[in-house]
Design a protein around this motif. Structure first.
Motif, PDB file in Angstrom:
ATOM      1  N   SER A 168       6.900 124.900  96.703  1.00 14.47           N
ATOM      2  CA  SER A 168       5.844 124.760  95.700  1.00 14.47           C
ATOM      3  C   SER A 168       5.835 123.349  95.142  1.00 14.47           C
ATOM      4  CB  SER A 168       6.074 125.740  94.552  1.00 14.47           C
ATOM      5  OG  SER A 168       6.029 127.051  95.035  1.00 14.47           O
ATOM      6  N   SER A 169       4.635 122.824  94.907  1.00 19.15           N
ATOM      7  CA  SER A 169       4.499 121.516  94.283  1.00 19.15           C
ATOM      8  C   SER A 169       3.511 121.653  93.132  1.00 19.15           C
ATOM      9  CB  SER A 169       3.942 120.493  95.272  1.00 19.15           C
ATOM     10  OG  SER A 169       4.637 120.552  96.480  1.00 19.15           O
ATOM     11  N   PHE A 170       3.691 120.807  92.139  1.00 20.00           N
ATOM     12  CA  PHE A 170       2.782 120.849  91.008  1.00 20.00           C
ATOM     13  C   PHE A 170       1.854 119.642  91.058  1.00 20.00           C
ATOM     14  CE2 PHE A 170       6.298 123.459  89.878  1.00 20.00           C
ATOM     15  CZ  PHE A 170       5.726 124.516  89.186  1.00 20.00           C
ATOM     16  N   LEU A 171       0.566 119.892  90.849  1.00 21.05           N
ATOM     17  CA  LEU A 171      -0.416 118.807  90.879  1.00 21.05           C
ATOM     18  C   LEU A 171      -1.193 118.798  89.579  1.00 21.05           C
ATOM     19  CD1 LEU A 171      -2.037 119.128  94.419  1.00 21.05           C
ATOM     20  CD2 LEU A 171      -0.423 117.403  93.656  1.00 21.05           C
ATOM     21  N   SER A 172      -1.626 117.616  89.184  1.00 20.32           N
ATOM     22  CA  SER A 172      -2.487 117.511  88.013  1.00 20.32           C
ATOM     23  C   SER A 172      -3.770 116.815  88.425  1.00 20.32           C
ATOM     24  CB  SER A 172      -1.826 116.680  86.916  1.00 20.32           C
ATOM     25  OG  SER A 172      -0.581 117.225  86.616  1.00 20.32           O
ATOM     26  N   LYS A 173      -4.823 117.152  87.724  1.00 21.49           N
ATOM     27  CA  LYS A 173      -6.091 116.483  87.988  1.00 21.49           C
ATOM     28  C   LYS A 173      -6.390 115.564  86.817  1.00 21.49           C
ATOM     29  CE  LYS A 173     -10.247 118.631  88.498  1.00 21.49           C
ATOM     30  NZ  LYS A 173     -11.174 119.463  89.278  1.00 21.49           N
ATOM     31  N   LYS A 174      -6.716 114.321  87.126  1.00 23.65           N
ATOM     32  CA  LYS A 174      -7.084 113.373  86.073  1.00 23.65           C
ATOM     33  C   LYS A 174      -8.581 113.464  85.839  1.00 23.65           C
ATOM     34  CE  LYS A 174      -3.581 109.756  86.479  1.00 23.65           C
ATOM     35  NZ  LYS A 174      -2.969 109.907  85.169  1.00 23.65           N
ATOM     36  N   ASP A 175      -8.945 113.463  84.575  1.00 22.93           N
ATOM     37  CA  ASP A 175     -10.349 113.499  84.217  1.00 22.93           C
ATOM     38  C   ASP A 175     -10.547 112.640  82.994  1.00 22.93           C
ATOM     39  OD1 ASP A 175     -12.665 114.555  85.261  1.00 22.93           O
ATOM     40  OD2 ASP A 175     -11.830 116.597  85.232  1.00 22.93           O
ATOM     41  N   LYS A 176     -11.819 112.299  82.744  1.00 21.41           N
ATOM     42  CA  LYS A 176     -12.094 111.485  81.561  1.00 21.41           C
ATOM     43  C   LYS A 176     -11.978 112.333  80.312  1.00 21.41           C
ATOM     44  CE  LYS A 176     -14.413 107.240  82.278  1.00 21.41           C
ATOM     45  NZ  LYS A 176     -15.618 106.441  82.285  1.00 21.41           N
ATOM     46  N   MET A 207      -6.955 111.115  81.712  1.00 20.11           N
ATOM     47  CA  MET A 207      -5.733 111.873  81.464  1.00 20.11           C
ATOM     48  C   MET A 207      -5.702 113.122  82.326  1.00 20.11           C
ATOM     49  SD  MET A 207      -5.015 111.688  77.412  1.00 20.11           S
ATOM     50  CE  MET A 207      -3.626 112.789  77.549  1.00 20.11           C
ATOM     51  N   ASN A 208      -4.503 113.685  82.476  1.00 17.77           N
ATOM     52  CA  ASN A 208      -4.384 114.923  83.235  1.00 17.77           C
ATOM     53  C   ASN A 208      -5.041 116.046  82.444  1.00 17.77           C
ATOM     54  OD1 ASN A 208      -2.856 113.402  84.947  1.00 17.77           O
ATOM     55  ND2 ASN A 208      -0.910 114.075  84.078  1.00 17.77           N
ATOM     56  N   THR A 209      -6.010 116.718  83.071  1.00 18.22           N
ATOM     57  CA  THR A 209      -6.724 117.759  82.340  1.00 18.22           C
ATOM     58  C   THR A 209      -6.385 119.152  82.852  1.00 18.22           C
ATOM     59  OG1 THR A 209      -8.549 117.353  83.837  1.00 18.22           O
ATOM     60  CG2 THR A 209      -8.686 116.368  81.641  1.00 18.22           C
ATOM     61  N   GLU A 210      -5.947 119.254  84.117  1.00 14.25           N
ATOM     62  CA  GLU A 210      -5.666 120.572  84.668  1.00 14.25           C
ATOM     63  C   GLU A 210      -4.434 120.477  85.559  1.00 14.25           C
ATOM     64  OE1 GLU A 210      -8.474 124.059  86.550  1.00 14.25           O
ATOM     65  OE2 GLU A 210      -8.502 122.096  87.510  1.00 14.25           O
ATOM     66  N   SER A 211      -3.587 121.496  85.502  1.00 13.61           N
ATOM     67  CA  SER A 211      -2.396 121.494  86.350  1.00 13.61           C
ATOM     68  C   SER A 211      -2.398 122.731  87.233  1.00 13.61           C
ATOM     69  CB  SER A 211      -1.133 121.506  85.497  1.00 13.61           C
ATOM     70  OG  SER A 211      -1.127 120.392  84.659  1.00 13.61           O
ATOM     71  N   VAL A 212      -2.052 122.533  88.486  1.00  4.44           N
ATOM     72  CA  VAL A 212      -1.985 123.669  89.403  1.00  4.44           C
ATOM     73  C   VAL A 212      -0.666 123.647  90.158  1.00  4.44           C
ATOM     74  CG1 VAL A 212      -4.476 123.800  89.778  1.00  4.44           C
ATOM     75  CG2 VAL A 212      -3.068 122.410  91.297  1.00  4.44           C
ATOM     76  N   LYS A 213      -0.369 124.810  90.757  1.00  7.50           N
ATOM     77  CA  LYS A 213       0.825 124.922  91.579  1.00  7.50           C
ATOM     78  C   LYS A 213       0.343 125.179  93.003  1.00  7.50           C
ATOM     79  CE  LYS A 213       4.816 127.995  91.754  1.00  7.50           C
ATOM     80  NZ  LYS A 213       5.346 129.169  91.072  1.00  7.50           N
ATOM     81  N   VAL A 214       0.753 124.311  93.912  1.00  5.21           N
ATOM     82  CA  VAL A 214       0.418 124.528  95.317  1.00  5.21           C
ATOM     83  C   VAL A 214       1.607 125.225  95.950  1.00  5.21           C
ATOM     84  CG1 VAL A 214      -0.129 123.443  97.525  1.00  5.21           C
ATOM     85  CG2 VAL A 214      -1.056 122.508  95.406  1.00  5.21           C
ATOM     86  N   GLU A 215       1.372 126.442  96.461  1.00  5.33           N
ATOM     87  CA  GLU A 215       2.469 127.197  97.056  1.00  5.33           C
ATOM     88  C   GLU A 215       2.412 127.100  98.572  1.00  5.33           C
ATOM     89  OE1 GLU A 215       1.622 130.949  95.203  1.00  5.33           O
ATOM     90  OE2 GLU A 215       3.172 130.647  93.676  1.00  5.33           O
ATOM     91  N   ASN A 216       3.581 127.150  99.171  1.00  4.12           N
ATOM     92  CA  ASN A 216       3.664 127.245 100.622  1.00  4.12           C
ATOM     93  C   ASN A 216       3.195 126.002 101.374  1.00  4.12           C
ATOM     94  OD1 ASN A 216       4.784 129.095 102.328  1.00  4.12           O
ATOM     95  ND2 ASN A 216       2.817 129.888 103.038  1.00  4.12           N
ATOM     96  N   ALA A 217       3.519 124.832 100.844  1.00  2.00           N
ATOM     97  CA  ALA A 217       3.231 123.589 101.570  1.00  2.00           C
ATOM     98  C   ALA A 217       4.533 122.788 101.663  1.00  2.00           C
ATOM     99  CB  ALA A 217       2.169 122.789 100.849  1.00  2.00           C
ATOM    100  N   PRO A 218       4.860 122.288 102.858  1.00  4.40           N
ATOM    101  CA  PRO A 218       6.097 121.511 102.986  1.00  4.40           C
ATOM    102  C   PRO A 218       5.959 120.137 102.338  1.00  4.40           C
ATOM    103  CG  PRO A 218       4.912 121.514 105.057  1.00  4.40           C
ATOM    104  CD  PRO A 218       4.146 122.412 104.130  1.00  4.40           C
ATOM    105  N   VAL A 219       7.078 119.535 101.973  1.00  3.67           N
ATOM    106  CA  VAL A 219       7.047 118.182 101.402  1.00  3.67           C
ATOM    107  C   VAL A 219       6.899 117.155 102.530  1.00  3.67           C
ATOM    108  CG1 VAL A 219       8.348 116.467 100.058  1.00  3.67           C
ATOM    109  CG2 VAL A 219       8.423 118.869  99.407  1.00  3.67           C
ATOM    110  N   VAL A 220       7.549 117.448 103.671  1.00  3.77           N
ATOM    111  CA  VAL A 220       7.446 116.544 104.826  1.00  3.77           C
ATOM    112  C   VAL A 220       6.806 117.307 105.983  1.00  3.77           C
ATOM    113  CG1 VAL A 220       8.748 115.185 106.506  1.00  3.77           C
ATOM    114  CG2 VAL A 220       9.467 115.213 104.116  1.00  3.77           C
ATOM    115  N   TYR A 221       5.841 116.690 106.644  1.00  4.54           N
ATOM    116  CA  TYR A 221       5.200 117.304 107.809  1.00  4.54           C
ATOM    117  C   TYR A 221       4.678 116.183 108.693  1.00  4.54           C
ATOM    118  CZ  TYR A 221       2.734 121.039 110.332  1.00  4.54           C
ATOM    119  OH  TYR A 221       2.305 121.947 111.266  1.00  4.54           O
ATOM    120  N   LEU A 222       5.470 115.812 109.687  1.00  2.00           N
ATOM    121  CA  LEU A 222       5.113 114.695 110.558  1.00  2.00           C
ATOM    122  C   LEU A 222       4.866 115.205 111.967  1.00  2.00           C
ATOM    123  CD1 LEU A 222       7.899 112.314 109.244  1.00  2.00           C
ATOM    124  CD2 LEU A 222       5.448 111.995 108.880  1.00  2.00           C
TER     125      LEU A 222
END
Lengths: 413, 266
Positions: free
Chosen positions: B78-86, B93-108
């Motif tokens: 799981s990774s946490f992402l924020s969306k920047k908005d005016k 500034m960061n206005t919304e935060s989400v959790k992305v589940e089931n994605a690897p950190v490295v994928y080459l």
């Protein structure tokens, strides 16, 4: 405001606010020996260091961790990657030379201008790709070393009012503890970086413009005074002897704003070494404010503490420096410990590398600053502080390259 | 004479026996052709004090006439992402935060030929190897478990995550990155210093005529070692001891440098 400070700063170089560098003491004899080129040289050094700082700012459009290893690529390649250093807690690979160099540059500025330099350290570390929380906590840890070395020197010179220092400290401890809780809260909100930047912009903008305004006024006053004096001397020579009396330097009024307000507060006491009669509440409140800022920004707060002590409380500059350093040792110890325990963000290797650079830089900076007058230094510092503010304002207001950013907490876990 | 007869029998029987053994081995390996091999070197990448990323050498053999595709990835997380908005019309500034589940950190992903020529567009493996492969199985949820995320919003976040990791060299599709010569292939994988410590899975595919004809899986590890591991563990496991030590060290060095300079001056 602050006329008394301006005059003393012009008279003696020792009044340049020096933080963790020993106070440079220059005898009139030494001053006479100062080479005329030292002024432009020192100016050049200031410019060079500022340009380096701004170059870093420009080279890092966003604080991406990928930037961290870039440091000085040619040099790194030549030495086969030996200069790369992996920070075990911040989990970022950095260039050793760039990091110690950053410590040195910031130390140089703090030795030169006499403020802690933490206010430059944290944002510059963030530009290196070090996460905001780790940057603030580790820069706080290096301040333990920086302030203790300065405080010892000042205690020996009798520049510490222990009673005032302890009152400030008490406020600082309460403020620092509250500040760490605020940091923990902000981290869970995932907006820590933006908040740090906003607090920075407000505080830096305020301090920078006040300092620039005050020092420019001092510069102009100085200039006008010397022209007037020159004219008077010529007139006296021409026979207008009745003007002789006006050549005497004007009496400096003992100007202490907020004095009447502070006199009305309860818990009045006398701080003997500082030669000040005030309520315990006033220095406690100042300590509280600085403590909160220390925790949030990773800044010792010297650049708020010192102007407040001198301008508002009317404490002599040297004593303000010593006392502020004395309490800063304990405040930074407290904040470092709390950051390590509640947030786990202190990177000891980062702190020590910065400290080695900054401790040496502070000594060099203190030497560079000797030929400069107090208000000249403060004009340069004011400009530098405002430049950092402008950079941070641009970061906050210009549309970012990407609107989606990795949140602080995810950090690869 | 008897000896000659035995020798002749051996000359006939032994090759047949080897052939039979070979067929049996191929059967044991499944329905795919046997000669896709995969080796990684080193098996463990150590993060020492001078660590600035590392190279992992992947090599092996592939059936004649086939192409090779290799995937290096970490386990989905799981990774946490924020969306920047005016905000207030001026501040980003960061206005919304989400959790992305089931994605690897490295994928080459590395291939020996352009992906378009290897697999047809609808192929499930092609979707995995494609640049959106790392987030193919990912889902997006609100970080606080509140508001639901629309499909369009989810795509925006996933694209954003891909862009960030692509920029850090953690994601990437390197078409033609695998050198294939006479059935032997190899690829140097450059892992950036931001690739997290942990287990990495390596999957190699042999592809011929739009079909997967071989698959091999192995793994390697990135781990902190020596002083790096010691300090990281200490900061994590005994924070009060670590904090105390940090304060003591910083204080000692600060005083030491100041003393050094004051002595030099006198």
């Amino acid at each position: 405001m602050g006329d008394d400070m301006i005059s003393t700063q012009n008279d003696t170089r020792t009044d340049v606010i020096v933080d963790h560098a020993p106070v440079p003491t220059v005898s009139p004899k030494q001053e006479a020996r100062a080479h005329p080129l030292r002024l432009p040289l020192a100016g050049g050094a200031v410019a060079a260091v500022s340009v380096t700082a701004l170059w870093w700012a420009a080279a890092a459009p966003n604080s991406s961790a990928a930037l961290a290893a870039r440091g000085f690529p040619g040099l790194t390649d030549a030495l086969g990657g030996f200069l790369n250093f992996y920070l075990p807690v911040a989990d970022v690979s950095v260039n050793l030379v760039a990091l110690v160099g950053l410590g040195f540059a910031v130390g140089c500025l703090s030795g030169l201008f006499g403020v802690g330099g933490g206010f430059l350290m944290t944002p510059l570390l963030m530009m290196f790709g070090i996460p905001a929380a780790q940057a603030a906590a580790s820069s706080n840890c290096q301040m333990v070393g920086a302030s203790s070395s300065g405080a010892i020197a000042h205690t020996r010179m009798g520049n510490v009012d222990v009673k005032l220092g302890l009152t400030l400290l008490l406020g600082g401890l309460v403020g620092g503890t509250a500040g760490v809780q605020i940091v923990t809260l902000l981290r869970t909100l995932g907006n820590f970086e933006s908040w740090v930047k906003i607090v920075y912009v407000i505080v830096l903008g305020l301090v920078g413009s006040l300092m620039l305004g005050e020092s420019t006024t001092a510069l102009v006053k100085n200039w006008v005074y010397s022209i007037r004096r020159q004219t008077l001397i010529e007139l006296v020579r021409e026979g207008y002897t009745e003007l002789q009396a006006r050549l005497a330097p004007p009496e400096e009024p003992d100007y202490r704003p907020f004095q009447s307000l502070m006199a009305r507060l309860p818990l009045q006491t006398t701080f003997h070494a500082a030669g000040m009669k005030a309520s315990y509440i006033a220095p406690f409140a100042l300590g509280l404010l600085v403590g909160v800022l220390t925790a949030i920004m990773g800044v010792g707060g010297g650049f708020i503490m010192l102007p407040a002590l001198t301008y508002i409380f009317g404490v002599k500059t040297k004593l303000a420096v010593g006392t502020s350093l004395f309490q800063m040792v304990f405040t930074s110890i407290n904040v470092t410990f709390l950051q390590a325990v509640s947030n786990g963000t202190v990177d000891i290797t980062l702190a020590l590398l910065l400290l080695v650079g900054s401790a040496v830089g502070a000594q060099v900076g203190a030497k560079l600053g000797r030929p400069l007058k107090g208000h000249q230094l403060r004009i340069l510092l004011g400009l530098l502080v405002l430049a950092v503010t402008v950079k941070l304002i641009l970061d906050l207001t210009l549309a970012p390259g990407t609107c989606i950013v990795l949140a602080e907490l995810s950090g690869g876990e | 004479m008897a000896a000659i007869r035995v020798a002749i029998c051996a000359m006939i029987v032994l090759p047949l026996a080897f052939l039979a053994a070979g067929i049996a081995h191929a059967d044991a390996g499944g329905d795919l052709r046997p000669n896709l091999a995969l080796h990684v070197s080193p098996a463990t990448i150590e993060i020492g004090v001078n660590y600035a990323g590392a190279n992992e050498e992947l090599a092996g053999t592939a059936p004649v006439g086939s192409q090779v595709a290799v995937v290096v990835s970490t386990a989905p997380t799981s990774s946490f992402l924020s969306k920047k908005d005016k905000v207030l019309g001026v501040l980003w500034m960061n206005t919304e935060s989400v959790k992305v589940e089931n994605a690897p950190v490295v994928y080459l992903v590395y291939t020996s030929a352009p992906l378009g020529g290897l697999l047809p567009p609808g192929d499930p493996l092609r979707a995995e190897l494609d640049s959106s492969g790392p987030v193919a199985g990912a889902s997006v949820v609100d970080a606080e478990g509140g508001a639901s995320i629309t499909a369009a919003e989810a795509k925006e976040y996933l694209d954003g995550l891909c862009q960030i990791r692509l920029g850090e060299g953690l994601y990437g599709l390197h078409e033609g990155g695998v050198t294939l010569h006479d059935g032997a292939w190899q690829v140097p994988v450059a892992l950036p210093s931001t690739a997290p410590p942990g287990d990495y899975q390596v999957t190699a595919y042999a592809i011929a005529d739009n079909t997967v004809v071989g698959k091999a899986v192995t793994d390697f590890t990135i781990e902190k070692s020596g002083v790096v591991s010691l300090l990281a563990n200490m900061a994590h496991n005994s924070p009060s001891v670590y904090g105390g030590m940090s304060i003591l060290l910083a204080g000692t060095i600060g005083l030491g440098v100041a003393r050094l300079f004051s002595k030099g001056r006198n």
